[in-house]
Write a protein that holds these residues in place. Structure first.
Motif, PDB file in Angstrom:
ATOM      1  N   ARG A   1       0.610   5.297 -54.412  1.00 14.91           N
ATOM      2  CA  ARG A   1       0.847   5.071 -52.991  1.00 14.91           C
ATOM      3  C   ARG A   1       2.315   4.697 -52.786  1.00 14.91           C
ATOM      4  O   ARG A   1       2.832   3.781 -53.421  1.00 14.91           O
ATOM      5  N   TYR A   2       2.985   5.429 -51.884  1.00 12.74           N
ATOM      6  CA  TYR A   2       4.394   5.205 -51.616  1.00 12.74           C
ATOM      7  C   TYR A   2       4.580   4.554 -50.249  1.00 12.74           C
ATOM      8  O   TYR A   2       3.797   4.780 -49.322  1.00 12.74           O
ATOM      9  N   SER A   3       5.632   3.773 -50.129  1.00  7.25           N
ATOM     10  CA  SER A   3       5.980   3.197 -48.836  1.00  7.25           C
ATOM     11  C   SER A   3       6.663   4.255 -47.974  1.00  7.25           C
ATOM     12  O   SER A   3       7.166   5.272 -48.475  1.00  7.25           O
ATOM     13  N   TYR A   4       6.707   4.016 -46.675  1.00  8.06           N
ATOM     14  CA  TYR A   4       7.370   4.959 -45.782  1.00  8.06           C
ATOM     15  C   TYR A   4       8.865   5.012 -46.079  1.00  8.06           C
ATOM     16  O   TYR A   4       9.499   6.059 -45.922  1.00  8.06           O
TER      17      TYR A   4
ATOM     18  N   ASN B   1      10.153   4.811 -49.059  1.00  8.30           N
ATOM     19  CA  ASN B   1      10.256   5.742 -50.184  1.00  8.30           C
ATOM     20  C   ASN B   1      10.164   7.193 -49.722  1.00  8.30           C
ATOM     21  O   ASN B   1      10.857   8.072 -50.236  1.00  8.30           O
ATOM     22  N   VAL B   2       9.294   7.428 -48.739  1.00  8.70           N
ATOM     23  CA  VAL B   2       9.127   8.777 -48.199  1.00  8.70           C
ATOM     24  C   VAL B   2      10.434   9.264 -47.578  1.00  8.70           C
ATOM     25  O   VAL B   2      10.848  10.421 -47.769  1.00  8.70           O
TER      26      VAL B   2
ATOM     27  N   CYS C   1       1.272   8.319 -48.554  1.00  8.37           N
ATOM     28  CA  CYS C   1       1.786   7.156 -47.826  1.00  8.37           C
ATOM     29  C   CYS C   1       0.810   6.843 -46.708  1.00  8.37           C
ATOM     30  O   CYS C   1       0.396   7.739 -45.961  1.00  8.37           O
TER      31      CYS C   1
ATOM     32  N   GLU D   1       0.904   3.753 -44.108  1.00  4.28           N
ATOM     33  CA  GLU D   1       1.575   2.517 -43.714  1.00  4.28           C
ATOM     34  C   GLU D   1       1.496   2.409 -42.191  1.00  4.28           C
ATOM     35  O   GLU D   1       2.318   2.977 -41.474  1.00  4.28           O
TER      36      GLU D   1
END
Length: 634
Positions: free
Chosen positions: A286-289, A291-292, A362, A364
């Protein structure tokens, strides 16, 4: 193939590591079809384990052939000098998975670190119970292994030996006077494995929580380097292996437990039911926004737009710098998140050379994204358009058709959870750099139990021109994997030009002619196969390919689902001889089908849709109409 009756279990071995893995299969009872093979990154292979099979699975790394052609590996080498591992087996310092299939009416498996560790491994059974659930050793123990037990490749640790294999002392091996559970306690070294992977078997008198028992109809997915591999801070193990370390470790554990409990409570307060559903259904990174945004260079490179959202090109934030396609869902398309969860849950369970790989997601707040592998050649539709079809040779088109069939066969039969896609069309078949087809876009997919044949749908779903009759009208039967077979047949006919635009426009007033073209049968009966491809001049071998694809496509689009072959049979038909194929019967049309197609046409021509019974969607890459229609509408 048609009966579909067999005993045993399907073992799907997949590689999600950033390197090639060479699996080893060793059998004590019964035999599998192979003893060793190669799995490149992202590839998977399904094996049929017969009843009463007892054996192990492990993975080798850093393998190569020397100047004399002898094959060897840095970890897990079976000393056969070949990729296969026939004959006796020499124990290695690697992660093992043991299986007993249909032994006394049940299956059992466990992950063993008794000899050592080299790769994180996870086992996911197709059915779950209190004694049968997903387990594994998903920690990178190479980073936390004591220095005197590390196995290096240059300066890089690549495996971790067990204390017994490393030191061969009675205390560590539970030999001589330690031959009892009471006398043989876990040492500081074995606790390295025991605490990091509590459900793995770590030493000879390990506790009984490492063996899992399942019903004998259970299938399994064994994943090397599952997507989520947690890191363990090495400082904790510094205490663990030093004098007085147990006391310090106890303090650390207490602190960690407190932190985890507090964070869990705070998370539950902040997360809604959709978030909980995602966490339960998906085991992906799971990536943070933030990171996106970094991955896409602040969304600078747009690959495509549609009603669902926008797809951007980017790169993974790790050292590999691998190119990705990242789909940002539109606010209007999110709803309650069902499509989002469907796509994540479906694709996270699927790993096959003909299925697009999913790297993470993601979620979030209102921001949602899905991260895929990047496919440089785009979707199949551009290769089979009127302008492009003549540029691609028929052998390549045939290989694409076979690849898509294999991908669907995997989803229907070999995946850990049976998946019906419900939106197979050229726009959802992507092409990699070698023109290998990969099925994508699982937003309308349905997960079901492996023993389910009929699927309950609250609404029709799919794309105009590819939807199976039973999906939008129960008069033709229930939705099932055969619904994907129908859509696949329409794609194959389109690939060979059997549904070219001129024919479709000419016969637009007659739905039966457009979707079940009588003229194809007439051409086949007159042996005028060349008319199927728009009067292009083709060679004899190409003509055979076109005819085979036409026959397979016609079998797949039979009106009644039971008249269509399953995908296993479709693959067999494509790979078999043309002489073995018969011209299928012409589908019988009735008033229900004509009415249903007229309803779909009315939907397609409707410019304003305000009722809640109809939800119009757009495909991201092309904007083609994709519909989810209430059954009440038809």
């Amino acid at each position: 193939m048609l009966a579909g009756v067999y005993s045993g279990s399907i073992l799907t071995i997949e590689n999600k590591c950033n390197q090639t893995v060479w699996p080893v299969i060793y059998s004590w009872e019964s035999q599998l079809s192979t003893t060793g093979f190669t799995l490149k990154r992202g590839e998977a292979r399904a094996l049929q384990a017969p009843s009463s099979w007892y054996g192990l699975i492990s993975g080798r790394t850093l393998c190569s052939n020397d100047s004399t052609g002898n094959f060897s590996c840095a970890t897990g080498d079976c000393e056969s000098s070949k990729i296969e591992c026939p004959g006796s087996y020499s124990w290695s310092k690697v992660t093992y998975v043991y299986f007993r299939i249909d032994y006394g009416g049940i299956n059992s498996y466990f992950i063993s670190l008794e000899y050592g560790y080299n790769l994180p491994v996870m086992v996911v059974p197709s059915q779950s119970s209190s004694t049968c659930f997903s387990s594994g050793c998903m920690v990178d123990l190479n980073k936390t292994c004591p220095d005197n037990l590390k196995i290096f490749n240059g300066a890089t640790p690549i495996a971790c030996s067990s204390a017994c294999r490393g030191f061969a002392t009675p205390e560590n091996c539970c030999t001589q006077y330690f031959k009892s559970k009471q006398n043989c306690k876990p040492t500081l070294y074995t606790q390295n494995f025991e605490r990091a992977c509590p459900f793995a078997y770590s030493y000879p008198y390990n506790d009984n929580n490492s063996t899992f028992t399942c019903t004998n109809s259970t299938n399994y997915v064994i994943t090397f380097c599952p997507s989520s591999v947690p890191n363990i801070n090495s400082y904790a193990f510094f205490f663990f292996f030093s004098a007085g370390g147990l006391a310090a470790l106890t303090v650390i554990i207490i602190i960690v437990v407190i932190v985890v409990v507090v964070r869990a409570k705070n998370t539950r307060r902040k997360s809604d039911s959709t978030d909980e559903n995602i966490e339960a259904a998906v085991m992906l990174r799971r990536y943070s926004y933030e990171n996106v945004k970094k991955m896409t260079n602040s969304f600078s490179h747009v690959l495509g737009k549609g009603g669902f959202g926008t797809v951007y090109k980017g790169k993974l934030p790790d050292t590999s710098g691998r190119e990705i396609a990242l789909k940002i869902l539109n606010e209007s398309s999110k709803g309650n998140g069902e499509d989002f969860i469907n796509e994540l849950a479906s694709m996270s369970r699927a790993s096959h050379v003909n299925i697009v790989s999913l790297f993470g997601f993601c979620y979030e707040g209102s921001k949602r994204a899905i991260i895929y592998e990047f496919m440089p050649n785009g979707s199949l539709d551009k290769f089979i358009s009127e302008n492009m079809s003549a540029r691609m040779d028929w052998k390549t088109l045939y290989n694409i058709a076979v690849g898509v069939a294999r991908g669907l066969e995997y989803l229907h039969n070999s995946c850990v959870s049976k998946i019906v896609h419900f939106d197979i069309k050229p726009q959802n078949i992507l092409m990699d750099g070698n023109l290998c087809p990969k099925i994508s876009d699982f937003g309308l997919a349905k997960l079901c139990k492996n023993n389910e044949s009929i699927i309950s749908l609250l609404d029709a779903r799919g794309t105009i021109g590819y939807i199976a009759p039973e999906v939008f009208s129960k008069n033709f039967g229930g939705a099932s994997p055969k619904s994907d077979v129908f859509s696949y047949g329409m794609v194959v006919l389109e690939m060979i030009g059997a549904r070219n635009r001129k024919r479709a426009e000419t016969s637009r007033s007659n739905k039966s002619s457009m979707n079940f073209p009588d003229w194809i049968y007439e051409d086949l009966e007159r042996k005028e196969t060349n008319r199927l491809v728009g009067d292009h001049i083709i060679e004899e071998e190409e003509e055979k390919i076109v005819k085979k694809m036409a026959l397979v496509g016609l079998w797949c689009i039979q009106t009644i689902p039971s008249d269509r072959p399953p995908m296993r049979k479709v693959v067999e038909m494509l790979e078999g001889s043309l002489e073995a194929l018969q011209v299928p019967p012409k589908p019988l049309l009735d008033s229900h089908l004509v009415t249903a197609w007229k309803t779909i046409e009315d939907i397609e021509d409707t410019s304003s849709l305000s009722t809640q019974s109809l939800l119009e969607r757009k495909n991201i890459s092309t904007g083609q109409d994709t519909l989810t229609v209430s059954k009440e509408a038809v």
